[in-house]
Design a protein around this motif. Structure first.
Motif, PDB file in Angstrom:
ATOM      1  N   LEU B 420      44.671  76.534  34.437  1.00  0.00           N
ATOM      2  CA  LEU B 420      43.438  76.449  35.230  1.00  0.00           C
ATOM      3  C   LEU B 420      42.223  76.716  34.346  1.00  0.00           C
ATOM      4  O   LEU B 420      41.195  76.047  34.451  1.00  0.00           O
ATOM      5  CB  LEU B 420      43.488  77.441  36.398  1.00  0.00           C
ATOM      6  N   GLN B 421      42.370  77.702  33.451  1.00  0.00           N
ATOM      7  CA  GLN B 421      41.260  77.998  32.547  1.00  0.00           C
ATOM      8  C   GLN B 421      40.997  76.814  31.619  1.00  0.00           C
ATOM      9  O   GLN B 421      39.857  76.475  31.321  1.00  0.00           O
ATOM     10  CB  GLN B 421      41.555  79.270  31.746  1.00  0.00           C
ATOM     11  N   HIS B 424      39.181  74.162  33.442  1.00  0.00           N
ATOM     12  CA  HIS B 424      37.775  74.528  33.586  1.00  0.00           C
ATOM     13  C   HIS B 424      37.022  74.261  32.285  1.00  0.00           C
ATOM     14  O   HIS B 424      35.916  73.746  32.270  1.00  0.00           O
ATOM     15  CB  HIS B 424      37.669  76.007  33.983  1.00  0.00           C
ATOM     16  N   LYS B 425      37.667  74.604  31.183  1.00  0.00           N
ATOM     17  CA  LYS B 425      36.995  74.525  29.890  1.00  0.00           C
ATOM     18  C   LYS B 425      36.882  73.092  29.394  1.00  0.00           C
ATOM     19  O   LYS B 425      35.835  72.671  28.915  1.00  0.00           O
ATOM     20  CB  LYS B 425      37.775  75.365  28.880  1.00  0.00           C
ATOM     21  N   LEU B 512      37.457  75.900  41.508  1.00  0.00           N
ATOM     22  CA  LEU B 512      37.588  74.937  40.410  1.00  0.00           C
ATOM     23  C   LEU B 512      37.607  73.512  40.967  1.00  0.00           C
ATOM     24  O   LEU B 512      37.011  72.595  40.399  1.00  0.00           O
ATOM     25  CB  LEU B 512      38.858  75.232  39.608  1.00  0.00           C
TER      26      LEU B 512
END
Lengths: 264, 719
Positions: B420-421, B424-425, B512
């Motif tokens: 998920l990170q 996002h990135k 997100l």
């Protein structure tokens, strides 16, 4: 009772990056910014202390950097930090870790926390010097590479373990307030959901200039630093090589290489 | 005047006034009990959150009535049970309407207006209909008893995959007792009704007005003759009738009184559940309102009244339990048990006159009635449960709402957090640079337009797997060549495209998702195009069903999106693509959840397979019953537990059970990844057939070098 957590927004390289024209850094277009991985752990450690305490514990995060750093600070606020401070002045550009330590020390004097956490190192520049330099500036006790901590908010002493090379650990007691640099793996950092980050927009990020900290512009920047970057470059390729061909050919070539190294 | 014109049944014949009063007292008590129980249920629903499903009540009612009258949903995948239920249902309605008719005359029309109609021809017809209805009721119930006792259906086994033997609610045996009590009560009411009717006939056999019309109640009459044959005389029958009358009457009144407290309430809750069904349930997940502080469901009171109503509609028919891919491979999830757990929790926590403390309302945890985190993360949001539920229970939206809470608290696999990170990135789940999203186009012999810079007819939303996965890139390139060959004016968003967010939303990371959806929407709004096309059913679903809710209302028409299967079908049918060769493979086709069940795109891929000459052999689980590959709901980012069968492997075994299949055809990038992997890891399947994307087969036919007639006749068979 207050814990100050010093964090840094670090850069990661994007695919096919280019070095800046002045040759001192990577072109910012090719950098992806995010919170330093170590700082996830030091913030988590502070949050654990806050949540385990029945008293009032304030967790304050501080970072030095331009406006883009707010995004990382917001992530910290989303994870539960009470306040965030960002120190910036264009004069700070190009400072090394000794200047960063001096600036952070000014923040510590202003905030008067009972404990300061920093990451062991940053993943982009990897000096591993800022946290310890900060302790030096303050003349506070410090411990580096902490991988277990037993500390009750406001206590006079903290017990901790430090991770040394070669699989050895050191058990240490030190006087507080102190500066600890926190190692990866000390805890399991929590997830900051995007909703949480959005909601953290409502929490304040205080921007501090040099004047707010009582620091003269002449004491920051490249000229005031104890070290400076002369060149950033991509070193010539090492001895690694891809072995091409079918699995059989690859295996045969691998055996050949191993024999060469063994000197057979 | 015809003597039969006055024929009727004398109610309470030879009852003393106090006996009649006593019966009325019981009757009022039963109604009071029913009303109180109903009040408690309604109070429970009102403790849920608001839901916007009001409105269009007439249309909703019509839809519900159609579903109930046709028994359409009950007959699916278990026709006999549906037919038996229909017998019980219609008989019950006839018997209920019959009883209500008597009440109408005796308690309302006659005392108030002196009107009587329950006599003569109407009475005789009435007798006949109700007599036959009793037969339908008993017949249906007998089949249900036989089914429960002797058919040993796995879907009727209440033991839970998410609990261990010894746990208090492991086997849910109380439900089993309730099932049998329900069946026995109803059948006893039916049987004693007949015996009562027969004994009355014998008792009054001397009364020509009664006896001569006995065959208008054929079953009762036959039984009366049998009883007389066994030696029952009029006075014995009178005694029997007296006792049985009270037994039958009190049993029926108790049944009514207990409706709100037992599974019998499904008469009302299932109807209401059907009435408030959301046709887009799971396809379009609920938004989190701007003003709402916390996302997701933490407490039972976070559920909407509609959710709470759905919980009560479940009759434990087990169709969802049977269809669930997670349950099939032994994961600790059964959609049925999630619903039942929450229902038990709601009944326990929300039935009292005052609400317990907030802390006691949490539905997450390890206690009875609480749902495990592992259970929630086992779900692949494939909608098999929602799709088959005969009473419109919407499991997946509840599961995702509960996951939203887990995500808020970071209660998930660390690797999922990382993904998920990463999304996002970088905007994609591969952690690749944005710049590389269009890298696959470098392998094409023609330039591809940037839809952000110039207007295009067709805007192709590629999706992560099709853009970044090396195996899928080949398929993506093939589709580009097909569009090019057809002279289609198409373009891409290139590095302007982000993960569409379908699976991020189904994971429960709503923040997100909002970020991804609104970024993509802003990019799309800045482009000029006629329609969107994608090869990815996951992107297809969210852009089609969910993006419009996030867009400017004036621009909702922008999200006209087509899956490649309908696009290619049209291009071939209108001659813009020519098939230069036919393939004579024997193939089977796997319906992707997000194309098939989610969006009913069952036919286009099959028509394409027929056009290119393939013989389609269906797997036992096909179309709406297609078996999820296991990648949905973000599970593609979470490794399945070692040692447990993967859903994709289960699917491979199913395909391997078909006679002589050459190709396992898929129409989804994630399917290609999942099944190529599963084919290699499922014992006994490798080498039996190959997994290929439908696009590849079509490209093979379109791009064949030499359309020699011989090639049409003898396409190479694949090993």
């Amino acid at each position: 009772m207050k814990i100050l957590v010093a964090v840094k927004q670090v850069a990661a390289l994007d695919e096919d990056f280019e070095i800046r024209a002045d040759g001192l850094d990577v072109d910012e277009d090719f950098l992806l910014f995010d919170l330093n991985e170590w700082d996830d752990y030091s913030l988590e450690e502070a949050m654990k202390i806050k949540e385990a305490s029945s008293g009032d514990v304030e967790v304050v995060v501080v970072s030095i950097g331009p406006e883009r750093v707010d995004e990382s600070l917001r992530k910290c606020l989303a994870k539960g930090a009470d306040r965030a401070l960002r120190v910036w002045d264009d004069a700070i550009e190009g400072s090394d870790s000794s200047v960063m330590a001096r600036l952070l020390a000014a923040v510590v004097r202003k905030e008067a926390p009972d404990m300061v956490f920093a990451g062991v190192q940053s993943s982009d520049h990897a000096f591993a010097a800022t946290g310890i330099g900060l302790a030096g500036e303050l003349g506070w006790p410090h411990a580096a590479v902490v991988n277990a901590l037993d500390y009750a908010p406001g206590a006079r002493q903290a017990s901790l373990k430090r991770e040394l090379e070669g699989g050895v650990s050191q058990s240490v007691t030190l006087q507080c307030p102190a500066v600890l640099t926190i190692q990866l793996g000390i805890n399991t950092p929590r997830y900051a959901s995007l909703r949480g980050i959005k909601q953290a927009n409502a929490k304040p990020i205080d921007v501090l200039g040099l004047g707010d900290l009582g620091v003269a512009a002449s004491t920051v920047g490249v000229d005031a630093s104890l070290s400076r970057v002369r060149r950033m470059y991509i070193p010539p390729k090492g001895r690694a090589q891809m072995i091409e061909g079918s699995p059989d050919q690859q295996a045969a070539r691998l055996v050949e290489i191993i024999r060469e190294f063994k000197g057979a | 005047m015809d003597a039969t014109a006055q024929t009727t049944r004398i109610l309470f014949e030879q009852f003393s006034p106090w006996a009649i009063n006593l019966f009325y007292a019981f009757g009022y008590a039963a109604i009071a009990c029913f009303l109180y129980g109903s009040y408690v249920q309604v109070r429970k629903y009102r403790r849920g959150q608001p839901d916007a499903s009001w409105g269009q009540l007439a249309a909703r009612f019509g839809d519900m009535a159609r579903t109930m009258l046709t028994h359409r949903t009950l007959k699916r995948r278990d026709h006999a049970a549906g037919a038996a239920h229909a017998m019980i249902f219609f008989s019950f309605i006839a018997l209920f309407v019959g009883t209500a008719t008597i009440t109408l005359e005796v308690d309302i029309l006659k005392p108030l207006f002196g009107i009587t109609f329950w006599k003569g021809g109407f009475y005789l017809l009435f007798s006949l209909v109700l007599d036959l209805a009793g037969l339908g009721l008993i017949g249906g119930l007998l089949y249900m008893m036989y089914r429960r006792k002797w058919m040993a259906l796995p879907k009727l086994d209440y033991t839970r995959p998410d609990r261990q033997p010894g746990d208090p609610d492991y086997d849910r045996s109380a439900y089993r007792r309730e099932d049998w009590a329900f069946l026995w009560t109803l059948i006893l009411i039916g049987i004693t009704g007949y015996v009562l009717e027969a004994s009355r006939l014998v008792w009054l056999s001397g009364d020509a007005g009664v006896w001569d019309s006995r065959f208008w109640s054929p079953v009762g009459a036959l039984l009366a003759h049998s009883l007389m044959g066994l030696g029952l005389d009029a006075s014995g029958a009178g005694t029997l009738r007296g006792g049985l009358w009270w037994f039958h009457g009190l049993l029926a009144l108790s049944f009514i009184a207990l409706i709100p407290f037992t599974k019998v309430k499904h008469i009302f809750t299932a109807s209401a559940s059907l009435m408030f069904r959301d046709p887009l349930a799971g396809r379009r997940l609920p938004k989190v309102p701007e003003t709402q502080e916390a996302a997701g469901y933490q407490a039972i009171t976070d559920l909407t009244w509609k959710n709470l109503l759905h919980l009560d509609a479940c009759t434990k028919c087990g169709r969802c339990h049977e269809a669930c891919p997670a349950r099939t491979v032994g994961a600790p999830l059964s959609p049925r048990d999630v619903i039942l757990s929450l229902r038990e929790f709601a009944n326990h926590a929300l039935a009292a006159s005052s609400l317990p403390d907030k802390a006691e309302l949490s539905i997450h945890g390890k206690g009875p009635g609480q749902v495990f985190m592992e259970t929630l993360w086992s779900c692949r949001t494939c909608l098999a449960c929602v799709e088959i539920c005969p009473v419109a229970v919407e499991h997946v939206p509840i599961i995702v709402q509960m996951r939203r809470k887990l995500v808020e608290e970071g209660q998930m696999e660390p690797i999922l957090q990382k993904t998920l990170q990463t999304i996002h990135k970088t905007g994609n789940s591969f952690g690749e640079s944005k710049r590389k999203r269009g890298a696959w186009t470098k392998g094409l012999p023609f330039p591809v337009k940037d839809a952000r810079k110039e207007p295009v007819e067709t805007l192709w939303f590629v999706g992560d797997y099709a853009a970044f996965d090396p195996r899928n890139q080949k398929v993506t390139q093939a589709f580009a060549r097909l569009l090019h060959a057809a002279g289609e004016d198409f373009g891409l968003l290139l590095d302007g495209e982000l993960n569409a967010g379908n699976d991020v939303r189904r994971v429960g990371e709503e923040g997100l998702y909002e970020h991804l959806a609104s970024s993509n929407i802003a990019t799309l709004e800045g482009c000029e195009f006629k329609r969107i096309v994608t090869t990815d059913p996951h992107s297809f679903n969210t852009i089609r069903n969910e993006y419009p809710e996030f867009a400017d209302p004036a621009l909702r028409g922008l999200f006209q999106i087509e899956h490649y299967s309908t696009v290619l079908l049209k291009l071939i049918q209108n001659g813009r693509l020519t098939l230069k060769k036919h393939l004579s493979h024997r193939v089977t086709f796997h319906d992707p959840c997000h194309l098939g069940r989610f969006n009913k795109g069952y036919d286009a891929p099959r028509e394409l397979l027929a056009l290119i000459g393939c013989t389609l052999v269906e797997m036992p689980r096909n179309r709406d019953n297609s078996f999820c590959c296991g990648a949905g709901g973000g599970r593609i980012w979470i490794p399945d537990p070692v040692g447990m069968e993967k859903p994709a492997q289960n699917r491979m075994k199913e395909a391997a059970g078909l006679p002589d299949i050459d190709v396992f055809v898929v129409a989804c990038p994630k399917d290609l990844t999942m099944f190529e992997d599963a084919l290699k890891t499922t014992p006994g399947c490798e080498g039996r057939f190959v997994v290929r994307e439908l696009i590849e087969l079509i490209a093979e036919c379109v791009e064949a070098a030499d359309p020699a007639p011989a090639a049409l006749a003898a396409a190479p068979a694949m090993a």
